[in-house]
Design a protein around this motif. Sequence first.
Motif, short mmCIF file in Angstrom:
data_model
loop_
_atom_site.label_atom_id
_atom_site.label_comp_id
_atom_site.label_asym_id
_atom_site.label_seq_id
_atom_site.Cartn_x
_atom_site.Cartn_y
_atom_site.Cartn_z
N ILE A 554 0.83 -1.21 0.00
CA ILE A 554 0.00 0.00 0.00
C ILE A 554 0.86 1.26 0.00
CG2 ILE A 554 -1.64 1.34 1.38
CD1 ILE A 554 -2.94 -1.19 2.23
N LEU A 555 1.95 1.23 0.77
CA LEU A 555 2.81 2.40 0.91
C LEU A 555 3.90 2.46 -0.15
CD1 LEU A 555 3.24 2.39 4.81
CD2 LEU A 555 1.86 3.95 3.44
N ASN A 556 3.89 1.46 -1.07
CA ASN A 556 4.92 1.41 -2.10
C ASN A 556 6.33 1.32 -1.50
OD1 ASN A 556 3.09 1.58 -4.27
ND2 ASN A 556 2.98 3.81 -4.05
N LEU A 557 6.45 0.47 -0.48
CA LEU A 557 7.73 0.22 0.17
C LEU A 557 8.05 -1.25 0.10
CD1 LEU A 557 7.23 2.33 3.42
CD2 LEU A 557 8.44 3.03 1.35
N THR A 558 9.24 -1.59 0.52
CA THR A 558 9.61 -3.01 0.63
C THR A 558 9.30 -3.48 2.04
OG1 THR A 558 11.86 -2.54 1.37
CG2 THR A 558 11.48 -2.67 -1.03
N PRO A 559 9.07 -4.77 2.24
CA PRO A 559 8.83 -5.27 3.60
C PRO A 559 9.97 -4.93 4.55
CG PRO A 559 8.20 -6.92 1.99
CD PRO A 559 8.87 -5.82 1.23
N ARG A 560 11.19 -4.89 4.04
CA ARG A 560 12.32 -4.56 4.89
C ARG A 560 12.23 -3.11 5.39
NH1 ARG A 560 18.74 -5.15 3.22
NH2 ARG A 560 19.60 -4.45 5.23
N GLN A 561 11.82 -2.21 4.51
CA GLN A 561 11.65 -0.82 4.91
C GLN A 561 10.52 -0.66 5.92
OE1 GLN A 561 11.16 0.72 0.93
NE2 GLN A 561 13.14 1.79 1.00
N ILE A 562 9.44 -1.44 5.74
CA ILE A 562 8.34 -1.41 6.71
C ILE A 562 8.84 -1.86 8.08
CG2 ILE A 562 6.23 -2.62 7.39
CD1 ILE A 562 5.55 -0.45 5.59
N GLY A 563 9.58 -2.95 8.12
CA GLY A 563 10.11 -3.45 9.40
C GLY A 563 11.01 -2.44 10.08
N TYR A 564 11.84 -1.76 9.28
CA TYR A 564 12.73 -0.75 9.85
C TYR A 564 11.91 0.43 10.40
CZ TYR A 564 16.08 3.08 10.06
OH TYR A 564 16.83 4.15 10.47
N ALA A 565 10.88 0.84 9.66
CA ALA A 565 10.07 1.97 10.10
C ALA A 565 9.30 1.65 11.39
CB ALA A 565 9.09 2.38 9.00
N LEU A 566 8.80 0.42 11.51
CA LEU A 566 8.09 0.02 12.73
C LEU A 566 9.01 0.10 13.94
CD1 LEU A 566 6.06 -3.05 11.39
CD2 LEU A 566 5.13 -0.82 12.05
N LYS A 567 10.25 -0.35 13.78
CA LYS A 567 11.20 -0.28 14.89
C LYS A 567 11.57 1.17 15.18
CE LYS A 567 13.30 -4.84 14.10
NZ LYS A 567 14.54 -5.56 13.74
N LYS A 568 11.72 1.97 14.12
CA LYS A 568 12.13 3.36 14.28
C LYS A 568 11.12 4.15 15.12
CE LYS A 568 14.82 6.89 13.30
NZ LYS A 568 16.23 6.95 13.72
N TYR A 569 9.83 3.91 14.85
CA TYR A 569 8.79 4.65 15.56
C TYR A 569 8.28 3.93 16.80
CZ TYR A 569 8.50 7.87 11.62
OH TYR A 569 8.78 8.81 10.68
N GLY A 570 8.85 2.78 17.10
CA GLY A 570 8.43 2.05 18.30
C GLY A 570 7.01 1.54 18.25
N ILE A 571 6.54 1.11 17.08
CA ILE A 571 5.17 0.63 16.91
C ILE A 571 5.14 -0.87 17.16
CG2 ILE A 571 3.23 0.37 15.32
CD1 ILE A 571 4.29 2.84 13.84
N GLU A 572 4.33 -1.29 18.13
CA GLU A 572 4.24 -2.71 18.48
C GLU A 572 3.29 -3.43 17.52
OE1 GLU A 572 2.99 -5.53 22.29
OE2 GLU A 572 3.00 -3.33 22.44
N ILE A 573 3.73 -4.57 17.02
CA ILE A 573 2.90 -5.35 16.10
C ILE A 573 1.72 -5.93 16.87
CG2 ILE A 573 2.83 -7.31 14.52
CD1 ILE A 573 4.49 -5.02 13.52
N GLN A 574 0.49 -5.71 16.35
CA GLN A 574 -0.71 -6.24 16.99
C GLN A 574 -1.06 -7.58 16.36
OE1 GLN A 574 -2.01 -4.66 19.49
NE2 GLN A 574 -0.75 -2.81 19.29
N HIS A 575 -1.45 -8.52 17.20
CA HIS A 575 -1.85 -9.84 16.74
C HIS A 575 -3.37 -9.96 16.85
CE1 HIS A 575 2.35 -11.14 16.66
NE2 HIS A 575 2.48 -10.56 17.86
N LEU A 576 -4.04 -9.94 15.71
CA LEU A 576 -5.51 -9.94 15.71
C LEU A 576 -6.03 -11.37 15.66
CD1 LEU A 576 -6.13 -6.98 13.27
CD2 LEU A 576 -5.96 -6.95 15.73
#
Length: 576
Positions: A554-576
Amino acid sequence: MGRDETRMLRESGTDTAMPLIGIYEISKVLGSTLDLEKALHDVLNILSSYLHMRHGTVVLHLPETDKLGIAAVAGMSLKLARSGELHYPMDAVSKVVQTGIPMLVPDAADEPLLATYIEQSEGLEGDTVSFFCVPIKTTGKPLGALSVERSWDGNARHVFEHDLRFLTMVATLVGQTVSLHHKVAADRSRLMEHNARLQKQMEEIKPAVPVQGLEDIVGNSEAMAKVFAHVQQAAPTKATILLRGESGTGKEMIARAVHILSPRARKPFIKVNCAALAESVLESELFGHEKGSFTGALTERKGRFELANGGTLFLDEIGEISSPFQAKLLRVLQEGEFERVGGSKTIKVDVRLVAATNRNLEEAVAKKEFRADLYYRLNVVPIFLPPLRERQGDIPLLAMYFLKRFNDENGRQLTFSEPALQGLQRCFFPGNVRELENCVTRSATMCKGAVVTEMDLSCKRDNCLSSVLWKTNRPNAQELHHIEPAPPPASAYTAPPPPPPPPAPVAMPPAAAPTYTAPAYDDMEPPSAELSERERLVQAMEKCGWVQAKAARILNLTPRQIGYALKKYGIEIQHL
């Protein structure tokens, strides 16, 4: 049971089972009641009945004095024992508590510290009285001590280690029970202090908002302080006020406060819900009608504008009126005059108008759904009421306020536990204050004890159906309900949030520079470019059920960039 019977039990092997029976009975007593004094007294009776240990005494640090004192005694009233009648050897027992080392005196008559105490013992002639004292502890510092006497034939051999080992086991069971009671008492004390603190905060709300008319509006957050300031500034004037905000934020209470704080306070305060009436009925309600103007008009009737003459008219849900009626309302606001339905006489009124809406009127004007001239006539002094999620510090105060009202109405004395209030603060509350009130009432109604705990909340029992209204754009959200959030209805109004602080730079290319695409997700709209990088990331992850690969597309990024951004902003992965 006499000495001969005891000897017979020992010879038959039955005596070896008595300590086990005693331990079993003691554990039952300690686990069957919350009355610590009664439990300790029953333990001493068991030691006397099953094991012939006399004058049992339990010494603990008493909470009222924080010094060692007698907590339970066998064969004498506790009050009499504490008065000094027992002549208990507290000096000798204090050493056991301080060192944690058991004390064994085979012949208590030879110990000067025990002389006065042992003189009261009524042993059989020729028996020797021994004194046992073991510390009551679990793993830390001793909580007190357990002491007993035991008489035995001075000419016979007696194994003291068995009695000492048995008493140590009993003292450990007692120590666990005492420790548990201390923890329960500490938790209760913390709960009472927390409730007292909340009650004090509730009482401090009035000094923070000392103005008449605002005393019933609970809230001391910065967002509500701005609302109070705007109300006090605008109320004394004749300017039209437009209250903006989501449903359930208390617009009607603010409108009433405006009226009370205005010079028109002694005049009528009339309110009309524009969304609840059809156009023809609304015209009659606001302007009145003449006798015979339509079927059913048997008498002349004044409208709300006439009834509010000299006072304040509150038009709720102003954004829901039809386009034809908007023109009629505009004339009244401009000229201050109108005609009743079916009449030709022009009536002039002096009315202060306060309107409210949860719609985005700017968007409605742009879509030609709301007249621009009426919008400008209404939007003189706009006051934005913040949603509850933007003033979470007010949630405990509001919850306590609603619980107090529930207690007054139902004759109960319920209180909140601290985890329950923390759980309420984590909720999103799409229905705002109205939903919080319903949640508190529901939890209090279904609560079986005297304290509303976190497990009494609907969201903890997976039956909070309002979670389906939660919006997908939830910046800084800490928890997600297991139900997939649904987008808000088109008519819902969302107040523009304050601009967020610029986030730290992250290696994320702009949305316009595609680096990773997949046709299967082309139909998903990317998050708005007006959001911050963190908000765009959270919104994309929520849309994709927290699947990083889908969010990357959706964001036109690579999964690796998404993973880096989640760590950078301290966003916890939610398990639904």
